[in-house]
Design an enzyme around this catalytic site. Structure first.
Site, PDB file in Angstrom:
ATOM      1  N   ARG A  86       0.627  -1.247   0.031  1.00 31.09           N
ATOM      2  CA  ARG A  86       0.013   0.105   0.117  1.00 31.09           C
ATOM      3  C   ARG A  86       0.820   1.048   0.072  1.00 31.09           C
ATOM      4  O   ARG A  86       1.851   1.168   0.467  1.00 31.09           O
ATOM      5  CB  ARG A  86      -1.095  -0.019   1.204  1.00 31.09           C
ATOM      6  CG  ARG A  86      -1.903  -1.070   1.181  1.00 31.09           C
ATOM      7  CD  ARG A  86      -2.946  -0.639   2.382  1.00 31.09           C
ATOM      8  NE  ARG A  86      -2.254  -1.348   3.488  1.00 31.09           N
ATOM      9  CZ  ARG A  86      -1.987  -0.680   4.476  1.00 31.09           C
ATOM     10  NH1 ARG A  86      -1.904   0.724   4.337  1.00 31.09           N
ATOM     11  NH2 ARG A  86      -1.375  -0.850   5.734  1.00 31.09           N
TER      12      ARG A  86
ATOM     13  N   TYR B 210      -0.896  -3.815  -7.018  1.00 33.79           N
ATOM     14  CA  TYR B 210      -0.903  -4.449  -5.865  1.00 33.79           C
ATOM     15  C   TYR B 210      -2.110  -4.456  -5.029  1.00 33.79           C
ATOM     16  O   TYR B 210      -3.027  -3.310  -4.790  1.00 33.79           O
ATOM     17  CB  TYR B 210       0.142  -3.632  -4.818  1.00 33.79           C
ATOM     18  CG  TYR B 210       0.068  -4.251  -3.512  1.00 33.79           C
ATOM     19  CD1 TYR B 210       0.771  -5.450  -2.991  1.00 33.79           C
ATOM     20  CD2 TYR B 210      -0.573  -3.581  -2.202  1.00 33.79           C
ATOM     21  CE1 TYR B 210       0.682  -6.059  -1.821  1.00 33.79           C
ATOM     22  CE2 TYR B 210      -0.673  -4.184  -1.304  1.00 33.79           C
ATOM     23  CZ  TYR B 210      -0.096  -5.386  -0.850  1.00 33.79           C
ATOM     24  OH  TYR B 210      -0.165  -5.654   0.391  1.00 33.79           O
ATOM     25  N   GLY B 211      -2.527  -5.724  -4.496  1.00 36.05           N
ATOM     26  CA  GLY B 211      -3.904  -6.162  -3.921  1.00 36.05           C
ATOM     27  C   GLY B 211      -4.368  -5.015  -3.043  1.00 36.05           C
ATOM     28  O   GLY B 211      -5.555  -4.560  -3.108  1.00 36.05           O
TER      29      GLY B 211
ATOM     30  N   LYS C 231      -9.456  -2.234   1.596  1.00 38.24           N
ATOM     31  CA  LYS C 231      -9.356  -1.283   2.396  1.00 38.24           C
ATOM     32  C   LYS C 231      -9.966  -0.216   1.797  1.00 38.24           C
ATOM     33  O   LYS C 231     -10.408   0.746   2.916  1.00 38.24           O
ATOM     34  CB  LYS C 231      -7.673  -0.945   2.461  1.00 38.24           C
ATOM     35  CG  LYS C 231      -6.926  -2.066   2.902  1.00 38.24           C
ATOM     36  CD  LYS C 231      -7.245  -2.536   4.347  1.00 38.24           C
ATOM     37  CE  LYS C 231      -6.046  -3.558   4.712  1.00 38.24           C
ATOM     38  NZ  LYS C 231      -6.369  -4.025   6.062  1.00 38.24           N
TER      39      LYS C 231
ATOM     40  N   HIS D   1     -10.957  -2.036  11.488  1.00 37.87           N
ATOM     41  CA  HIS D   1      -9.845  -2.786  10.981  1.00 37.87           C
ATOM     42  C   HIS D   1      -9.616  -3.854  11.880  1.00 37.87           C
ATOM     43  O   HIS D   1      -8.631  -3.982  12.676  1.00 37.87           O
ATOM     44  CB  HIS D   1      -8.677  -2.054  10.890  1.00 37.87           C
ATOM     45  CG  HIS D   1      -7.685  -2.527  10.219  1.00 37.87           C
ATOM     46  ND1 HIS D   1      -6.136  -2.181  10.215  1.00 37.87           N
ATOM     47  CD2 HIS D   1      -7.336  -3.870   9.297  1.00 37.87           C
ATOM     48  CE1 HIS D   1      -5.292  -2.993   9.717  1.00 37.87           C
ATOM     49  NE2 HIS D   1      -6.006  -3.832   9.131  1.00 37.87           N
TER      50      HIS D   1
ATOM     51  N   SER E 161      -1.224  -3.290  10.961  1.00 42.83           N
ATOM     52  CA  SER E 161      -0.859  -4.313  10.084  1.00 42.83           C
ATOM     53  C   SER E 161       0.414  -5.139  10.577  1.00 42.83           C
ATOM     54  O   SER E 161       1.266  -4.494  10.955  1.00 42.83           O
ATOM     55  CB  SER E 161      -0.342  -3.494   8.768  1.00 42.83           C
ATOM     56  OG  SER E 161      -1.471  -2.752   8.040  1.00 42.83           O
TER      57      SER E 161
ATOM     58  N   CYS F 296       0.808  -7.277  12.870  1.00 47.46           N
ATOM     59  CA  CYS F 296       1.004  -7.624  14.244  1.00 47.46           C
ATOM     60  C   CYS F 296       0.399  -8.918  14.697  1.00 47.46           C
ATOM     61  O   CYS F 296       0.221  -9.362  15.543  1.00 47.46           O
ATOM     62  CB  CYS F 296       0.064  -6.818  15.156  1.00 47.46           C
ATOM     63  SG  CYS F 296       1.421  -5.219  15.264  1.00 47.46           S
TER      64      CYS F 296
ATOM     65  N   LYS G  28      -2.527 -10.511  13.315  1.00 46.61           N
ATOM     66  CA  LYS G  28      -3.863 -10.455  13.114  1.00 46.61           C
ATOM     67  C   LYS G  28      -4.656 -11.855  12.553  1.00 46.61           C
ATOM     68  O   LYS G  28      -5.191 -12.676  13.056  1.00 46.61           O
ATOM     69  CB  LYS G  28      -4.654  -9.414  12.351  1.00 46.61           C
ATOM     70  CG  LYS G  28      -5.101  -8.389  13.150  1.00 46.61           C
ATOM     71  CD  LYS G  28      -5.572  -7.048  12.492  1.00 46.61           C
ATOM     72  CE  LYS G  28      -6.691  -7.252  12.016  1.00 46.61           C
ATOM     73  NZ  LYS G  28      -7.029  -6.101  10.626  1.00 46.61           N
ATOM     74  N   THR G  29      -4.084 -12.267  11.430  1.00 43.04           N
ATOM     75  CA  THR G  29      -4.440 -13.503  10.680  1.00 43.04           C
ATOM     76  C   THR G  29      -4.143 -14.694  11.666  1.00 43.04           C
ATOM     77  O   THR G  29      -4.878 -15.786  11.776  1.00 43.04           O
ATOM     78  CB  THR G  29      -3.871 -13.563   9.456  1.00 43.04           C
ATOM     79  OG1 THR G  29      -4.092 -12.455   8.729  1.00 43.04           O
ATOM     80  CG2 THR G  29      -4.509 -14.856   8.648  1.00 43.04           C
TER      81      THR G  29
ATOM     82  N   ASP H 243      -9.757  -9.444   9.263  1.00 39.03           N
ATOM     83  CA  ASP H 243      -9.059  -8.180   8.723  1.00 39.03           C
ATOM     84  C   ASP H 243      -9.957  -7.281   9.139  1.00 39.03           C
ATOM     85  O   ASP H 243      -9.730  -6.026   9.355  1.00 39.03           O
ATOM     86  CB  ASP H 243      -8.595  -8.144   7.125  1.00 39.03           C
ATOM     87  CG  ASP H 243      -7.529  -6.948   7.032  1.00 39.03           C
ATOM     88  OD1 ASP H 243      -6.944  -6.476   7.829  1.00 39.03           O
ATOM     89  OD2 ASP H 243      -7.825  -6.506   5.779  1.00 39.03           O
TER      90      ASP H 243
ATOM     91  N   ASN I 294       6.385  -8.696   1.964  1.00 40.05           N
ATOM     92  CA  ASN I 294       4.855  -8.332   1.971  1.00 40.05           C
ATOM     93  C   ASN I 294       4.151  -9.347   1.055  1.00 40.05           C
ATOM     94  O   ASN I 294       3.192  -8.816   0.468  1.00 40.05           O
ATOM     95  CB  ASN I 294       4.489  -6.791   1.698  1.00 40.05           C
ATOM     96  CG  ASN I 294       3.066  -6.668   2.021  1.00 40.05           C
ATOM     97  OD1 ASN I 294       2.452  -7.061   2.770  1.00 40.05           O
ATOM     98  ND2 ASN I 294       2.454  -5.652   1.195  1.00 40.05           N
TER      99      ASN I 294
ATOM    100  N   ARG J 235       2.332 -12.028  -0.563  1.00 42.95           N
ATOM    101  CA  ARG J 235       0.700 -12.600   0.007  1.00 42.95           C
ATOM    102  C   ARG J 235       0.000 -13.765  -0.610  1.00 42.95           C
ATOM    103  O   ARG J 235       0.477 -14.196  -1.631  1.00 42.95           O
ATOM    104  CB  ARG J 235      -0.141 -11.350  -0.678  1.00 42.95           C
ATOM    105  CG  ARG J 235       0.138  -9.864   0.149  1.00 42.95           C
ATOM    106  CD  ARG J 235      -0.616  -9.619   1.298  1.00 42.95           C
ATOM    107  NE  ARG J 235       0.061  -8.491   2.172  1.00 42.95           N
ATOM    108  CZ  ARG J 235      -0.647  -7.956   3.256  1.00 42.95           C
ATOM    109  NH1 ARG J 235      -1.804  -8.545   3.385  1.00 42.95           N
ATOM    110  NH2 ARG J 235      -0.187  -6.956   3.665  1.00 42.95           N
TER     111      ARG J 235
ATOM    112  N   ARG K  48       2.416  -3.498  19.175  1.00 44.25           N
ATOM    113  CA  ARG K  48       3.825  -4.148  19.172  1.00 44.25           C
ATOM    114  C   ARG K  48       4.317  -3.157  19.896  1.00 44.25           C
ATOM    115  O   ARG K  48       5.016  -2.291  19.417  1.00 44.25           O
ATOM    116  CB  ARG K  48       4.291  -4.416  18.009  1.00 44.25           C
ATOM    117  CG  ARG K  48       5.445  -5.062  17.638  1.00 44.25           C
ATOM    118  CD  ARG K  48       5.806  -5.148  16.140  1.00 44.25           C
ATOM    119  NE  ARG K  48       5.319  -6.246  15.696  1.00 44.25           N
ATOM    120  CZ  ARG K  48       5.748  -7.406  15.191  1.00 44.25           C
ATOM    121  NH1 ARG K  48       6.932  -7.960  15.826  1.00 44.25           N
ATOM    122  NH2 ARG K  48       5.052  -8.232  14.522  1.00 44.25           N
TER     123      ARG K  48
HETATM  124  C1  OXD Z   1      -2.895  -4.459   5.829  1.00 51.66           C
HETATM  125  C2  OXD Z   1      -3.476  -5.599   5.362  1.00 51.66           C
HETATM  126  O1  OXD Z   1      -1.895  -3.798   5.476  1.00 51.66           O
HETATM  127  O2  OXD Z   1      -4.471  -6.299   5.810  1.00 51.66           O
HETATM  128  O3  OXD Z   1      -3.586  -4.065   7.119  1.00 51.66           O
HETATM  129  O4  OXD Z   1      -3.303  -5.780   4.127  1.00 51.66           O
HETATM  130 MN    MN Z   2      -5.243  -5.221   7.633  1.00 53.70          MN
END
Ligand code: OXD
Ligand code: MN
Length: 597
Positions: free
Chosen positions: A69, A197-198, A206, A226, A248, A250, A252-253, A277, A368, A370, A401
């Protein structure tokens, strides 16, 4: 595919601007997607991987200048600058439209324009919303059909309404000097150009589900956050749902799909992933806060994903997945990334497409890199995931973090204090976005890059939601898995063991466990964090005491940095925060508090 004149007129308008050779509407059928996958392979956009080892999987590479991003090229184009606020880039809508019209003019000549109707959220839900993305990228189409409910059904859900988000994307020339990710909240429009990029181009994610939706939520009394959503089922079969916001990268997934530690598994605990997410949250008829995951896929970070860190995510990538910017192992036509396993790679291409082996000096996958996988691939996807009603949220968890300051977990005193806790979230910067200085940055509610309006108004909206929810409001917590010792090693084992902390949170919201009042909130009594089975990691009651310790001198320093951050918002800063800060300072000056029930 539709008789909706609002849709047809807009598509026609975008067509005359971009001048494609051909227009293809995505109907969502398996046949059409199969044909498009073949076409993408023929065009060299992606390569099919080993059909035995990774059936239905493909690898794609973005341009080397287009891997994350781009916050410095992301704009909120509200009519008034102050409505975008000090944390967003702003440009007047007329000026931005004029600039972008010039860039989009004829950009699809010689290309196909794909029209993707999509629905964010389950069909039939009062939380769901429709968008239409126009793009000249077949890669976007093939990712969007994983990430959102796409096709004819989305148009049927829209009916003849004009309430849809208009997303326009072109890969353009991938010129990073003219890369723009722009949002027009007053028009429900998103225009994105010169990226593939996604995060910049899958406009449902997003751009819509956070930036535009946050503006819609404010107007319509709901929240776009988020946040991951997970359910913890206890041995009695009762499930408590938690929504959690982390900046981002940290984990999450990983948290959303965690595997319970052995002791918990044996006792009959299960963890269900509703989303990893984004959460859309609205008050339900029962007065509580209900949440849906508006997406249908995971756009996860590959490096670091392995059978220990996140087996459920890794399993999710073993079929029908599109990988981007990872290592292409030519030996068996599979993929690899740093942290996947220790296998030596002898014959491969790195994320840039250059020959690569384990001995190469540079990393093989982009940090990054994916994967895009459908939620149905995930072994722990919640049975409630597609429920139009969503799931009732009992706790909201914030996290970041921080090496030293934040303890393992604490609970906010009440909703207002919880909003303050969310507003002071901070974390180290990551590679999910480029153009950022390294170091600690304040990332309130993990929404800094994703809030589509003035963050001060966003916080006010949080206070309003608290008033609306009253006694039904979820309890708010803060966690930090990343405390380090003097050598810089993480103290807490993290991953599946994070359930031990969530367990305390669940017990708290269900009124089953007491707490200790500290200067920053309610902390657990150390013995209430279950450490059975953690002896092997050297975790003792003393370790937990250390992890829960609140170092007042560090917090006093933090107060200064919070004041600096708040100063950006001037008079628009909600008055509650000044009170919260003053109270915090007072508590930091006092001796420790009492135990509470
Ligand atoms: C982020 C993502 O950057 O989920 O938060 O890709
Ligand atoms: Mn995210």
């Amino acid at each position: 595919m539709t008789a909706n004149q609002n849709v047809l007129n807009w598509v026609e308008e975008m067509k005359s601007l971009t001048k494609p050779d051909k227009v293809v509407w995505i109907d969502g059928s398996g046949e059409q997607i199969d044909l498009l996958r073949k076409q993408a392979v023929d065009e060299g956009v992606m390569k099919p991987l080993n059909p035995e080892k990774l059936p239905g999987c493909y690898i794609h590479r973005t341009a080397v200048n287009d891997v994350a991003r781009v916050e410095h090229r992301t704009f909120i184009c509200s009519k008034k600058e102050e409505d975008a606020g000090p944390t967003n880039n702003w440009c007047a809508p007329d000026e931005m439209y004029a600039k972008l019209r010039a860039l989009f003019d004829g950009v699809m000549k010689g290309r196909t324009m794909y029209v993707i109707p999509f629905c964010m959220g389950p069909y039939g839900s009062n939380l769901s919303k429709v968008g239409i993305e126009i793009t000249d990228s077949i890669y976007v189409v093939l990712n969007m059909v994983i990430m959102a409910r796409c096709g004819q059904k989305a148009l049927e859900f829209l009916g003849d309404s004009n309430d849809f988000v208009r997303g326009l994307h072109s890969t353009g020339e991938l010129d990073d000097e003219n890369r723009y990710i722009t949002h027009f909240p007053e028009d429900n429009a998103i225009w994105s150009i010169n990226s593939g990029y996604g995060g910049n181009v899958l406009l449902g994610k997003k751009c819509f589900a956070l930036r535009i939706a946050s503006c819609q939520g404010r107007k319509e009394n709901w929240m776009a956050e988020h946040m991951l959503i997970l359910g913890i089922e206890n041995p009695q079969g009762e499930t408590t749902y938690i929504a959690a916001a982390f900046p981002s990268q940290c984990g999450k997934t990983n948290l959303a799909m965690l595997i319970p530690p052995e002791g918990y598994k044996k006792a009959g605990y299960k963890v269900w992933c509703v989303g990893d997410d984004i959460a859309w949250l609205r008050q339900g008829k029962d007065g509580r806060l209900w949440a849906i995951n508006p997406e249908t896929g995971f756009f996860g970070v590959a490096p670091g994903t392995n059978m220990k860190s996140n087996p459920n995510a890794l399993i999710s990538t073993q079929k029908d997945t599109i990988f981007a910017n990872v290592v292409h192992n030519l030996e068996d036509n599979t993929v690899w990334w740093e942290g996947l396993n220790k296998e030596p790679i002898t014959n491969a291409l790195d994320w840039k497409g250059n020959p690569w082996t384990s001995d190469s000096p540079e990393k093989g996958a982009h940090s990054n890199g994916r994967f895009t996988s459908h939620v149905s691939n995930c072994p722990c996807i919640s049975p409630e995931y597609d429920n139009p009603a969503g799931v009732p949220i009992s706790a909201i968890v914030f996290g970041g973090r921080r090496a030293k300051t934040a303890p393992l977990v604490y609970q906010a005193f009440d909703w207002e204090h919880g909003v303050f806790v969310g507003s002071i979230m901070s974390s180290e910067t990551t590679s999910a976005a480029i153009g950022l200085a390294a170091g600690v940055r304040r990332d309130p509610m993990a929404m800094l890059p994703f809030c589509g309006y003035n963050m001060a108004d966003y916080w006010r909206h949080w206070f309003d939601m608290g008033k609306l929810l009253g006694k039904n409001a979820p309890k708010i917590f803060n966690v930090n898995w990343f405390r380090t010792d003097d050598e810089g090693n993480f103290i807490w084992p993290g991953y599946g063991d994070n359930l031990r902390v969530l367990d305390w949170i669940v017990e708290r919201v269900n009124g089953k466990v007491g707490a200790v009042e500290t200067a920053i909130g309610y902390g657990p009594k150390p013995e209430n964090i279950n450490i059975d089975g953690l002896e092997k990691d050297g975790i003792t009651l003393e370790t937990i005491k250390g992890l829960l310790m609140v170092d007042k001198s560090l917090w006093k320093e933090d107060v200064n940095s919070i004041k600096q951050f708040y100063a950006k918002f001037g008079d628009r800063l909600p008055a509650q925060f000044r009170e919260q800060l003053a109270d915090l300072e007072k508590r930091l000056a006092q001796p420790p508090g009492e135990e509470v029930d």
